[in-house]
Write a protein that holds these residues in place. Structure first.
Motif, PDB file in Angstrom:
ATOM      1  N   LEU A  12       0.853  -1.190   0.000  1.00 11.13           N
ATOM      2  CA  LEU A  12       0.000   0.000   0.000  1.00 11.13           C
ATOM      3  C   LEU A  12       0.890   1.242   0.000  1.00 11.13           C
ATOM      4  O   LEU A  12       1.366   1.691   1.041  1.00 11.13           O
ATOM      5  CB  LEU A  12      -0.921  -0.011   1.217  1.00 11.13           C
ATOM      6  N   ASP A  74      -7.846   8.664  -6.120  1.00 17.08           N
ATOM      7  CA  ASP A  74      -7.057   7.437  -6.160  1.00 17.08           C
ATOM      8  C   ASP A  74      -5.784   7.611  -5.346  1.00 17.08           C
ATOM      9  O   ASP A  74      -5.116   8.643  -5.413  1.00 17.08           O
ATOM     10  CB  ASP A  74      -6.699   7.077  -7.603  1.00 17.08           C
ATOM     11  N   LEU A  77      -5.149   7.200   1.354  1.00 22.04           N
ATOM     12  CA  LEU A  77      -5.408   6.266   2.438  1.00 22.04           C
ATOM     13  C   LEU A  77      -5.871   7.030   3.667  1.00 22.04           C
ATOM     14  O   LEU A  77      -5.156   7.898   4.165  1.00 22.04           O
ATOM     15  CB  LEU A  77      -4.138   5.475   2.775  1.00 22.04           C
ATOM     16  N   THR A  79      -6.697   6.196   7.408  1.00 26.82           N
ATOM     17  CA  THR A  79      -6.632   5.156   8.429  1.00 26.82           C
ATOM     18  C   THR A  79      -7.356   5.636   9.676  1.00 26.82           C
ATOM     19  O   THR A  79      -7.258   6.805  10.054  1.00 26.82           O
ATOM     20  CB  THR A  79      -5.180   4.801   8.780  1.00 26.82           C
ATOM     21  N   ARG A 117     -14.436  -0.873   2.756  1.00 30.86           N
ATOM     22  CA  ARG A 117     -13.302  -1.508   3.424  1.00 30.86           C
ATOM     23  C   ARG A 117     -12.366  -0.425   3.953  1.00 30.86           C
ATOM     24  O   ARG A 117     -12.086   0.550   3.262  1.00 30.86           O
ATOM     25  CB  ARG A 117     -12.564  -2.418   2.447  1.00 30.86           C
ATOM     26  N   GLU A 119      -8.761   0.319   4.662  1.00 32.68           N
ATOM     27  CA  GLU A 119      -7.524  -0.306   4.190  1.00 32.68           C
ATOM     28  C   GLU A 119      -6.494  -0.480   5.300  1.00 32.68           C
ATOM     29  O   GLU A 119      -5.694  -1.409   5.270  1.00 32.68           O
ATOM     30  CB  GLU A 119      -6.930   0.495   3.030  1.00 32.68           C
ATOM     31  N   LEU A 120      -6.484   0.432   6.280  1.00 30.87           N
ATOM     32  CA  LEU A 120      -5.612   0.277   7.451  1.00 30.87           C
ATOM     33  C   LEU A 120      -6.410   0.651   8.691  1.00 30.87           C
ATOM     34  O   LEU A 120      -6.790   1.804   8.864  1.00 30.87           O
ATOM     35  CB  LEU A 120      -4.363   1.159   7.337  1.00 30.87           C
ATOM     36  N   GLN A 143     -10.983  -8.676   9.017  1.00 31.87           N
ATOM     37  CA  GLN A 143     -10.088  -8.670   7.858  1.00 31.87           C
ATOM     38  C   GLN A 143     -10.481  -9.791   6.894  1.00 31.87           C
ATOM     39  O   GLN A 143     -10.561  -9.583   5.675  1.00 31.87           O
ATOM     40  CB  GLN A 143      -8.646  -8.837   8.329  1.00 31.87           C
ATOM     41  N   GLY A 149      -8.491  -4.039   5.552  1.00 28.07           N
ATOM     42  CA  GLY A 149      -7.423  -4.489   4.679  1.00 28.07           C
ATOM     43  C   GLY A 149      -6.188  -4.909   5.451  1.00 28.07           C
ATOM     44  O   GLY A 149      -5.668  -6.011   5.276  1.00 28.07           O
ATOM     45  N   ARG A 150      -5.708  -4.025   6.334  1.00 28.56           N
ATOM     46  CA  ARG A 150      -4.511  -4.268   7.119  1.00 28.56           C
ATOM     47  C   ARG A 150      -4.758  -3.823   8.550  1.00 28.56           C
ATOM     48  O   ARG A 150      -5.576  -2.946   8.793  1.00 28.56           O
ATOM     49  CB  ARG A 150      -3.314  -3.505   6.523  1.00 28.56           C
ATOM     50  N   SER A 171       0.787  -4.331  10.306  1.00 22.57           N
ATOM     51  CA  SER A 171       1.238  -3.482   9.201  1.00 22.57           C
ATOM     52  C   SER A 171       1.749  -2.126   9.658  1.00 22.57           C
ATOM     53  O   SER A 171       2.503  -1.480   8.932  1.00 22.57           O
ATOM     54  CB  SER A 171       0.091  -3.285   8.197  1.00 22.57           C
TER      55      SER A 171
END
Length: 285
Positions: A12, A74, A77, A79, A117, A119-120, A143, A149-150, A171
């Motif tokens: 990622l 795009d 992230l 978190t 989702r 991602e972290l 997960q 995701g992580r 992660s």
């Protein structure tokens, strides 16, 4: 040459200098409007890592980021963190890593961030009253279900990180750490050895006047500010460090992000490193 990117979990990719959203006010309306502007400006300036948490306003901070940035560009992230809940009796925040609480906060985070989702997802703190296997096992189940995701941790010791690695793949680790507060140096070393992202919070802190003078001296030499020196030091200290400085002002945001272009010499780093060394208390007066 200091790399400006890092791959969390090995896949990622993000720019290392991120943004912590904790200080963004969600009210009154004027404050919220400025917070939206700051979040949007951060993305305009290339930030691809933003940190929030359920605890920040009980989810209000998550909703703010979604209002400002959804649909997300795009590569961005966001978190968030779970595992701290408000007591229905006292209204105070307390650690709560019970499986039902973690599941509920993840579901709420998905809804507030408007994603399918996360991602972290980081465990805000380890709850000592709930078995660690139950806390991490719940996140691992989420997960497997595709809702996370992580998985990351926050404010952990090396021993706690070792225990967690027996249960899940970690992660990221988010601990308090800066130029003058290096209590978690051993945790950082463990993360570096394992390729785990280390997200320091409270990235800038000043100590005694002599220490501030040294930082100011390096800032004068580089043409930067003391804040930029502290952030540049973090970026060069370890390739796994992903600083997440926070602010509610656009000018401070721009100052922070410009630290990625500040180069410190080996001599300057040596002088800065000495600031965290403890004095020899056995020495004479």
């Amino acid at each position: 040459m200091v790399s400006n990117t890092f791959h969390i979990g090995g896949d990622l990719g993000v720019r290392r200098l991120g943004f912590g959203a904790m200080h963004l006010p969600t009210e009154p309306a004027s404050g919220r409007a400025m917070s939206v502007a700051v979040a949007r400006r951060a993305v305009e300036l290339g930030v691809t890592l933003m940190d929030t948490a359920h605890m920040y306003g009980g989810g209000a901070n998550e909703e703010l980021l979604a209002e400002a940035l959804h649909p997300y560009p795009d590569g961005l992230l966001i978190t968030t963190k779970v595992g701290v809940a408000r007591s229905p009796e006292s209204g105070e925040w307390r650690l709560d890593g019970r499986p039902a609480t973690l599941r509920a906060q993840v579901e709420q985070g998905l809804r507030r961030l408007r994603v399918e989702r996360i991602e972290l997802l980081q465990l805000h703190r380890i709850d000592p009253e709930t078995p660690l296997a139950d806390q991490l096992g719940t996140l691992r189940e989420l997960q497997t279900e595709g809702k996370i995701g992580r998985i990351g941790l926050s404010e952990v010791t090396t021993a706690e990180l070792d225990r967690a690695l027996e249960i899940i793949e970690v992660s990221s680790v988010q601990n308090r750490y800066n130029l003058l507060d290096r209590e978690h140096e051993s945790v950082l070393a463990a993360c570096e050895a394992a390729g785990i992202a280390f997200l320091p919070w409270r990235t800038v802190a000043w100590g005694a006047s002599g220490q501030r003078a040294e930082i100011a001296a390096v800032a004068a030499e580089t043409g930067g500010t003391p804040t930029q020196v502290a952030l540049a030091w973090l970026l060069g200290h370890s390739p796994v460090i992903l600083p997440i400085p926070g602010t509610a002002r656009i000018d401070h945001l721009e100052e922070n992000l410009a630290a990625a272009d500040l180069n410190l010499t080996s001599d300057q780093r040596y002088r800065l490193n000495r600031l965290s060394e403890k004095p020899d208390r056995t020495a004479g007066p």
